[in-house]
Design a protein around this motif. Structure first.
Motif, mmCIF file in Angstrom:
data_model
loop_
_atom_site.group_PDB
_atom_site.id
_atom_site.type_symbol
_atom_site.label_atom_id
_atom_site.label_comp_id
_atom_site.label_asym_id
_atom_site.label_seq_id
_atom_site.Cartn_x
_atom_site.Cartn_y
_atom_site.Cartn_z
ATOM 1 N N ILE A 175 117.413 1.714 2.957
ATOM 2 C CA ILE A 175 116.492 1.248 3.985
ATOM 3 C C ILE A 175 117.307 0.819 5.195
ATOM 4 C CG2 ILE A 175 114.751 -0.478 4.560
ATOM 5 C CD1 ILE A 175 113.965 -0.406 1.582
ATOM 6 N N TYR A 176 116.944 1.362 6.341
ATOM 7 C CA TYR A 176 117.652 1.079 7.580
ATOM 8 C C TYR A 176 116.688 0.429 8.564
ATOM 9 C CZ TYR A 176 120.854 4.348 5.467
ATOM 10 O OH TYR A 176 121.699 4.967 4.590
ATOM 11 N N PHE A 177 117.117 -0.684 9.116
ATOM 12 C CA PHE A 177 116.330 -1.365 10.136
ATOM 13 C C PHE A 177 116.853 -0.927 11.492
ATOM 14 C CE2 PHE A 177 116.113 -4.082 6.383
ATOM 15 C CZ PHE A 177 114.739 -4.192 6.245
ATOM 16 N N ILE A 178 115.965 -0.393 12.316
ATOM 17 C CA ILE A 178 116.363 0.133 13.611
ATOM 18 C C ILE A 178 115.600 -0.582 14.717
ATOM 19 C CG2 ILE A 178 117.004 2.394 12.696
ATOM 20 C CD1 ILE A 178 114.340 3.455 13.670
ATOM 21 N N ASP A 179 116.152 -0.504 15.929
ATOM 22 C CA ASP A 179 115.515 -1.149 17.079
ATOM 23 C C ASP A 179 114.425 -0.279 17.683
ATOM 24 O OD1 ASP A 179 117.164 -3.399 16.855
ATOM 25 O OD2 ASP A 179 118.744 -2.412 18.015
ATOM 26 N N ASP A 180 114.706 1.017 17.807
ATOM 27 C CA ASP A 180 113.740 1.955 18.392
ATOM 28 C C ASP A 180 113.855 3.308 17.718
ATOM 29 O OD1 ASP A 180 112.479 0.400 20.442
ATOM 30 O OD2 ASP A 180 114.370 0.482 21.545
ATOM 31 N N PHE A 181 112.739 4.002 17.661
ATOM 32 C CA PHE A 181 112.733 5.369 17.156
ATOM 33 C C PHE A 181 113.049 6.327 18.295
ATOM 34 C CE2 PHE A 181 109.704 3.371 14.138
ATOM 35 C CZ PHE A 181 110.352 3.688 12.962
ATOM 36 N N PRO A 182 113.837 7.383 18.039
ATOM 37 C CA PRO A 182 114.029 8.407 19.075
ATOM 38 C C PRO A 182 112.719 9.183 19.247
ATOM 39 C CG PRO A 182 115.160 9.023 17.052
ATOM 40 C CD PRO A 182 114.598 7.653 16.839
ATOM 41 N N MET A 183 112.270 9.293 20.479
ATOM 42 C CA MET A 183 110.962 9.899 20.747
ATOM 43 C C MET A 183 111.105 11.146 21.626
ATOM 44 S SD MET A 183 109.010 7.733 19.221
ATOM 45 C CE MET A 183 107.372 7.396 19.766
ATOM 46 N N THR A 184 110.141 12.053 21.470
ATOM 47 C CA THR A 184 110.047 13.210 22.348
ATOM 48 C C THR A 184 109.286 12.789 23.604
ATOM 49 O OG1 THR A 184 107.942 13.938 21.435
ATOM 50 C CG2 THR A 184 109.936 14.790 20.370
ATOM 51 N N ALA A 185 109.202 13.696 24.558
ATOM 52 C CA ALA A 185 108.467 13.413 25.789
ATOM 53 C C ALA A 185 106.980 13.195 25.517
ATOM 54 C CB ALA A 185 108.654 14.559 26.778
ATOM 55 N N SER A 186 106.472 13.815 24.459
ATOM 56 C CA SER A 186 105.048 13.665 24.129
ATOM 57 C C SER A 186 104.778 12.466 23.219
ATOM 58 C CB SER A 186 104.516 14.944 23.485
ATOM 59 O OG SER A 186 105.185 15.190 22.271
ATOM 60 N N GLY A 187 105.821 11.703 22.858
ATOM 61 C CA GLY A 187 105.628 10.485 22.087
ATOM 62 C C GLY A 187 105.753 10.616 20.585
ATOM 63 N N LYS A 188 106.275 11.726 20.106
ATOM 64 C CA LYS A 188 106.452 11.912 18.665
ATOM 65 C C LYS A 188 107.868 11.480 18.271
ATOM 66 C CE LYS A 188 103.274 15.783 18.294
ATOM 67 N NZ LYS A 188 103.125 17.187 17.902
ATOM 68 N N ILE A 189 107.993 10.999 17.039
ATOM 69 C CA ILE A 189 109.305 10.583 16.539
ATOM 70 C C ILE A 189 110.142 11.817 16.226
ATOM 71 C CG2 ILE A 189 110.509 9.406 14.666
ATOM 72 C CD1 ILE A 189 108.084 7.556 14.454
#
Length: 65
Positions: free
Chosen positions: A37-51
């Motif tokens: 389990i990894y706790f992250i600050d932000d998800f990498p997102m596409t321009a359309s808002g998908k992870i």
């Protein structure tokens, strides 16, 4: 491959990896419970808002190289 979870906690939230695994035990099959389990600050997102899941996987794999 192993099951992993990337989790973004809400602000001022305290949660441990063990608590997440314990929560999953009664709700998921044992082979679906995340081993890592990894706790992250932000998800990498596409321009359309998908992870961008492949970028998450790349980050996790890089930790073990």
């Amino acid at each position: 491959e192993r099951v992993a979870a990337c989790i973004k906690l809400k602000q001022h939230s305290l949660l441990t990896a063990q608590e997440i695994q314990d929560f999953c035990k009664g709700k998921l099959a044992h082979f679906k419970i995340p081993e890592h389990i990894y706790f992250i600050d932000d998800f990498p997102m596409t321009a359309s808002g998908k992870i961008q899941k492949y970028k998450l996987k790349e980050k996790i794999v890089a930790l073990y190289k």
